[in-house]
Design a protein around this motif. Structure first.
Motif, short mmCIF file in Angstrom:
data_model
loop_
_atom_site.label_atom_id
_atom_site.label_comp_id
_atom_site.label_asym_id
_atom_site.label_seq_id
_atom_site.Cartn_x
_atom_site.Cartn_y
_atom_site.Cartn_z
N ALA A 98 10.52 2.69 -12.94
CA ALA A 98 9.76 2.91 -11.70
C ALA A 98 9.41 4.39 -11.64
N ALA A 99 8.22 4.66 -11.13
CA ALA A 99 7.78 6.05 -11.01
C ALA A 99 7.10 6.24 -9.67
N ALA A 100 7.26 7.45 -9.12
CA ALA A 100 6.49 7.85 -7.93
C ALA A 100 5.98 9.26 -8.20
N ALA A 122 1.39 4.78 -11.67
CA ALA A 122 1.66 5.53 -10.44
C ALA A 122 0.60 6.60 -10.22
N ALA A 123 0.21 7.26 -11.29
CA ALA A 123 -0.81 8.30 -11.19
C ALA A 123 -2.15 7.71 -10.77
N ARG A 124 -2.47 6.56 -11.33
CA ARG A 124 -3.74 5.91 -10.98
C ARG A 124 -3.74 5.55 -9.49
N ARG A 125 -2.63 5.08 -9.01
CA ARG A 125 -2.54 4.72 -7.58
C ARG A 125 -2.57 5.97 -6.70
N ALA A 126 -1.93 7.04 -7.16
CA ALA A 126 -1.96 8.28 -6.39
C ALA A 126 -3.41 8.76 -6.26
N SER A 155 0.82 -1.21 0.00
CA SER A 155 0.00 0.00 0.00
C SER A 155 0.86 1.27 0.00
N ARG A 156 2.01 1.25 0.65
CA ARG A 156 2.75 2.51 0.79
C ARG A 156 3.92 2.61 -0.19
N TRP A 157 4.54 1.49 -0.51
CA TRP A 157 5.72 1.50 -1.40
C TRP A 157 5.44 0.52 -2.54
N GLY A 177 -0.73 10.63 -0.44
CA GLY A 177 -1.14 11.00 -1.79
C GLY A 177 -0.15 10.57 -2.86
N THR A 178 0.98 10.02 -2.42
CA THR A 178 1.97 9.55 -3.39
C THR A 178 1.55 8.18 -3.94
N GLY A 179 1.70 8.00 -5.22
CA GLY A 179 1.50 6.68 -5.83
C GLY A 179 2.77 6.26 -6.54
N SER A 180 3.09 4.96 -6.47
CA SER A 180 4.30 4.51 -7.15
C SER A 180 4.04 3.20 -7.88
N ALA A 181 4.87 2.94 -8.87
CA ALA A 181 4.69 1.71 -9.66
C ALA A 181 6.00 1.34 -10.34
N TYR A 182 6.15 0.05 -10.62
CA TYR A 182 7.29 -0.45 -11.39
C TYR A 182 6.75 -1.29 -12.53
#
Lengths: 767, 304
Positions: free
Chosen positions: B196-198, B280-284, B85-87, B174-179
């Motif tokens: 990877a993006a945050a 990452a944006a979708r998760r944010a 959830s966080r990273w 509010g941060t979202g990240s993805a690889y």
């Protein structure tokens, strides 16, 4: 005559399954020997060179080393199934990177490896020939300067750097093209691919007196025995080959391999010696890879889609030696017309020497590449005349009564029915396709190999039976399935039979697990052996029951009087007091009539005995941005004459389809000069479970019995032939562009889509 | 002849590294042993095995973030609800490595110290601003992941230094990240390229924080500051994605090898960058991010 219940076509679990699944099965490398030594080969490590000097003195002095051998320690015998072009160890010249120069036996694998590294070889490099076009150029270095002195099988036509070429001619090809309204020329290239059985090659040899026993991972124990005898110049009767459980072969363990090297080490040391290949050696040194191929096709058609003529030229990269490669060449030649009416044909095929790992039998040798090229071409022809791929095929597929490319008359043809059934199962042209998805189709044909075979059968005092056969199981289950045929003859349960095989001193000669031939031929032999036992059983029972034999039947493990089930004798009771032994071989069914007028070269598959047909339809999904292709589903409809063991046949088709998804999308050797760049399972990618498609399998029967047991035809190889072709056509349908190199990997698909001028035609192996 | 030690605590392990020239650390062995068996590198002369050092397997959650002991397995990371959830980018990457067996054996410390440019954990740790603790006899020091990675198979750690833990700061809410990685098959695979993006957005949907890093596109996993700067103050529209892709392509130095040509890797860099930023944006936007452990997003995943 066998009672009421047939065991054929029923669910049957193979007898060797549980021990393999639980890990109790013992493979060659598992066997324990007192005083065992370990073998290690010294490889050339270069593509082409003259040996100036070999110095083994330092290696021989190292601790724990018992022998270091070179060709000087072996009889100078050239061997080879079709062309005798090879010696056990390099003789004066090395012709590919994993040519064996020397062999070491030491008391640990580490000491053997250290000693192998200490063998000093001085080379003078020679120009290497690395692709088939270059090899056939008149200016090319001749890789076997003494080729004219090599002995060959009858009928093999050769040329410099060409260890076997042949032609297939039908009708008048010039007239056929004159009749055509449109024509299309295309070239397709495929990379070298590998068999990749889970179990690597392993050999243990041990001598007693003049006789040697060799435990080996061979699909073909009798040819292996012959190879040892020939190269060591000893009688075949002094060689016993035993094959423990085999962990897969896929053709890569056909022919004669490394048994003689290990036998020589064992003889020199008077100790048992074991060789176990690393995965890297599996890629570099096993002289059985699927041929890289260059396939040129020109076809003339009428505007209504009727094929009028075809010219085809196949160049197969045989690598440094011929091996059993002519199987692939001959079969490839028989695939160029596909299961289509091609009234006028000129096809030629060449087996070309290069300085690469030698090619040979891999499951359906010559099949998948040629079917892939021909079926891509077929879709392009359909597009040329504006027909749906299925409709184009329907107008050209062979029917009963037609003649094939060598004039073979088809007594039946299920090609149309396979196509129609597959289209129905796949919902052609695709109803619920997601974005980026499309269907692709391929049809094809394959043969049953008709060869001699033999078996013994005995009933034991407890009423069970034992089949003793020279046939070899390579994992497909075909030997295990022999119990079905014996059970059917004797009214017994298949589980009541044990099978003794894997030993050349026990079973009759058999060509081995090759050419999908085991059930077709050894099945016939087992049935004949069982019938002899049945006759003996009935004679004894008739005497005891005081009734005529024709009033008796064999049911549920007993002999009983027809219509009077209470009057019966258990088989065990008869078997306990009598010798119930049978043997059989049967007569191999003849090849269909055909006509080779105008054809040239050795045509080992001049006609296809008991031909079977199939149609595969693949659904693919293409990620246009990356070129990554996934295959969610493959529909595979096969006609195998009559399916005797549905569970086994289903397994062969599912496994074959999944294996050939790898050939279609991932598997291929890349070369830098004379060196494979990806000789391992990280760089050479097989399909794993998450990428395996759903395989929808259906079987059709052939109404005409063409000589196999109960009408059965070959099963093992055909399943890998059509899938790459279907996937290729689906990729073309999904993208609007064609990838003319196999494997059709992500980068090639992406290049075809985004860099169409960047040579999508060229296979990477030629770069 | 190889020598093998299995110390019982980190101090002893560090002391062995100091006193035994040529000693190398082995944790899961999924790189070291595979490379040795494949003939890539021989096994080191001296092995210091860490499996008996429980303190290196400890995970501590603090106000400031999470500290993962070097022996934390990929399976633990992949399955941790907190990490997912966080990273999220780190959980994405851990779930892709090798096979279930590889993930249960391989460790976060091993993945970093093996320093493959294709390591899956590198880029996520870069965008999550992770630091590592290196321990030697007599002291410790902290480095950013970027400072640790020196080149293919090389780190800036001294031969007597042991990677003891990885510290990841708590993300700003509010941060979202993805690889995302490009791969030829979905298991037992190694990245062709990865990104990877945050991202964090303000209430108007404009980017206020951006991190982007690339895998298998240069001698080390690396951040792309030019792309990050270009994203600030923008919405993540097609133009922004394209600009980030261009900046990333300008930053890479891909090689040609058996997996892909440099040309293809360069082109694919823009694709994985756009997909990583998008996820990452979708998760944010979703406030958190819970990729199921069995379905890591991949470059192919977006169409599967």
């Amino acid at each position: 005559m066998t009672g009421t219940t047939s065991v054929l076509g029923q669910r049957f679990v193979r007898r060797d399954g549980p021990e393999k699944v639980t890990g109790e099965a013992r493979y060659t490398a598992d066997l324990a020997f007192t005083g065992l030594l370990h073998a290690k080969f010294v490889y050339a490590g270069r593509a082409h060179a003259r040996i100036v000097a070999i110095d083994t003195t330092e290696a021989a002095r190292m601790p724990g080393v018992h022998a270091v051998l070179t060709q000087a320690d072996a009889p100078l015998v050239r061997y080879g199934m079709f062309v005798k072009d090879r010696t056990l160890f390099a003789h004066e010249v090395v012709r590919f990177e994993a040519e064996i120069v020397a062999a070491v036996a030491a008391d640990t694998p580490e000491r053997a490896a250290a000693a192998a590294a200490a063998v000093r070889v001085e080379y003078e490099d020679l120009p290497a020939v690395l692709d088939v076009d270059a090899a056939l150029s008149p200016a090319a270095p001749v890789l076997h300067p003494d080729w004219l002195d090599y002995r060959t099988q009858d009928g093999v036509l050769r040329a410099p750097n060409d260890c076997g070429h042949m032609t297939s001619v039908k009708g008048d090809v010039d007239a056929g093209f004159a009749e055509a309204e449109l024509q299309l020329t295309e070239t397709y290239c495929s990379d070298m691919a590998h068999a990749v059985p889970i179990e690597p090659h392993a050999v243990v040899a041990q001598w007693q007196g003049e006789k040697v026993t060799i435990w080996t991972t061979s699909q073909v124990p009798f040819p292996a025995r012959a190879g040892v005898a020939e190269t060591l110049q000893i009688p075949q009767s002094n060689v016993r080959i035993v094959v423990p459980h085999l962990g897969g072969g896929f053709g890569g363990k056909c022919d004669f391999h490394f048994e003689a090297h290990v036998a020589l080490l064992a003889r020199a040391t008077r100790r048992p010696v074991r060789l176990v290949f690393s995965r890297r050696e599996e890629f570099l040194a096993t002289d059985k890879v699927r041929h890289a191929a260059r396939i040129e096709l020109t076809t003339g058609v009428k505007r209504d889609g009727t094929i009028t003529a075809r010219r085809a030229r196949l160049l197969l990269d045989s690598g440094a030696y011929c091996g059993d490669a002519l199987f692939a060449t001959e079969i490839g030649l028989m695939m160029v017309a596909g299961p289509y009416r091609v009234p006028n044909l000129y096809a030629e095929v060449h087996t070309v020497y290069t300085n690469r790992t030698p090619a040979g039998s891999v499951r359906a040798p010559g099949g998948p590449q040629t079917c892939w090229a021909v079926e891509q071409h077929t879709d392009e022809l359909a597009r040329l005349v504006g027909l749906d791929p299925l409709e184009f095929r329907r107008r050209n597929l062979v029917r009963a009564g037609d003649t094939g490319q060598t004039g073979q008359r088809f007594v039946s043809s299920s090609a149309q029915r396979c196509l129609d059934r597959a289209a129905e199962l796949a919902g052609w042209p695709g109803t619920d396709l997601a974005e980026g998805e499309a269907l692709g189709v391929a049809v094809g044909w394959w043969f049953s190999l008709s060869v001699p075979s033999g078996a013994y059968l005995k009933l034991n005092p407890d009423g069970t039976g034992t089949i003793i056969t020279g046939a070899q199981e390579n994992g497909s289950g075909s030997v295990m399935g022999l119990a079905l045929l014996a059970a059917e003859e004797l009214g017994m349960r298949p589980e009541a039979f044990s099978i003794l095989y894997q030993d050349t001193d026990a079973g009759p000669f058999d060509i081995g697990s090759a050419g999908s031939q085991t059930t077709f031929n050894n099945g016939r032999a087992v049935m004949e052996a069982a019938r002899e036992v049945r006759e003996k059983l009935l004679a004894l029972a008739a005497e005891r029951l005081e009734i005529h034999q024709r009033d008796l039947e064999l049911v549920d493990g007993s002999v009983r009087v027809k219509g009077a089930p209470t009057r019966s004798i258990p088989l065990a009771e008869i078997a306990a007091g009598a010798q119930l032994i049978g043997s059989g071989s049967g007569t191999p069914p003849p090849l269909p009539e055909h006509d080779l007028t105008g054809c040239g070269g050795r045509l080992g598959y001049s006609a296809f005995a008991a031909p079977s047909f199939f149609c595969h339809i693949a659904r693919v999904r293409v990620d246009r941005e990356t070129g990554v292709v996934s295959v969610p589903e493959v529909v595979a409809v096969h006609e195998f004459g009559r399916v005797l063991n549905p569970l086994g046949a289903q397994g062969q088709v599912e496994g074959g389809v999944i294996q050939s998804v790898g050939m279609a999308l991932l598997e291929g050797s890349q070369y830098d000069g004379g060196h494979q760049l990806n000789p391992g399972l990280l760089g050479y990618k097989l399909v794993t479970a998450p990428d395996a498609p759903t395989v929808t399998v259906d079987f059709l029967d052939d109404a005409v019995d063409q000589g196999g047991p109960h009408g059965a035809k070959a099963v093992g190889e055909p399943p890998v032939v059509g899938t790459p072709a279907a996937i290729g056509n689906a990729i073309a349908a999904a993208t609007g562009t064609r990838v003319r190199a196999l494997p059709m990997n992500a980068e090639r698909v992406w290049t075809a889509l985004h860099r169409p001028s960047a040579g999508a035609v060229t296979a990477g192996g030629e770069a | 002849m190889s020598r093998y030690f299995a110390p019982g605590n980190a101090a002893e392990a560090a002391e062995l590294l100091r006193t035994t020239p040529g000693a190398r650390v082995v944790a899961g062995g999924t790189d070291l042993v595979v490379a040795a068996r494949g003939g890539k590198h021989p096994l080191p002369e001296v092995l210091v095995a860490l499996h008996r050092v429980p303190e290196l397997a400890r995970v501590r959650e603090t106000e400031a973030g999470i500290i993962l002991g070097a022996l934390t397995t990929h399976t633990w990371v992949e399955r941790s609800g907190l990490v997912r959830s966080r990273w999220s980018a780190l959980a994405d990457a851990a779930a892709m490595i090798g096979s279930p067996a590889t993930r249960s054996t391989g460790t976060i410390g091993g993945n970093l110290m093996n320093a493959s440019p294709a390591m899956d954990l590198g880029s996520p740790l870069l965008v999550l601003d992770a630091t590592v603790e290196l321990r030697r006899t007599g002291g410790t020091r902290a480095l950013t992941v970027a400072e640790l990675l020196a080149g293919p198979g090389r780190t800036t750690a001294a031969p007597d230094e042991l990677l003891s833990s990885v510290r990841i700061p708590a993300p700003v809410p509010g941060t979202g990240s993805a690889y995302i990685r490009l791969e030829h098959r979905r298991a037992m695979e190694i990245a062709i390229v990865g990104a990877a993006a945050a991202l964090r957005f303000d209430s108007r949907g404009e980017i206020v924080a951006a991190r982007l890093a690339l895998t298998a596109a240069a001698p080390v996993c690396l951040r792309v500051p030019a792309a990050e700067a270009g994203l600030l103050g923008r919405r993540l529209d097609a133009e922004a994605l394209a600009a980030a892709g261009r900046a990333a392509v300008a930053a890479v130095r891909p090689i040609s090898d058996v997996r892909a040509s440099a040309d293809y890797r360069r082109a694919m860099t823009a694709v994985v960058v756009a997909r990583a930023l998008t996820l990452a944006a979708r998760r944010a936007a979703a406030g958190s991010s819970v990729p199921g452990p069995d379905h890591p997003p991949t470059a192919t995943g977006s169409v599967q």
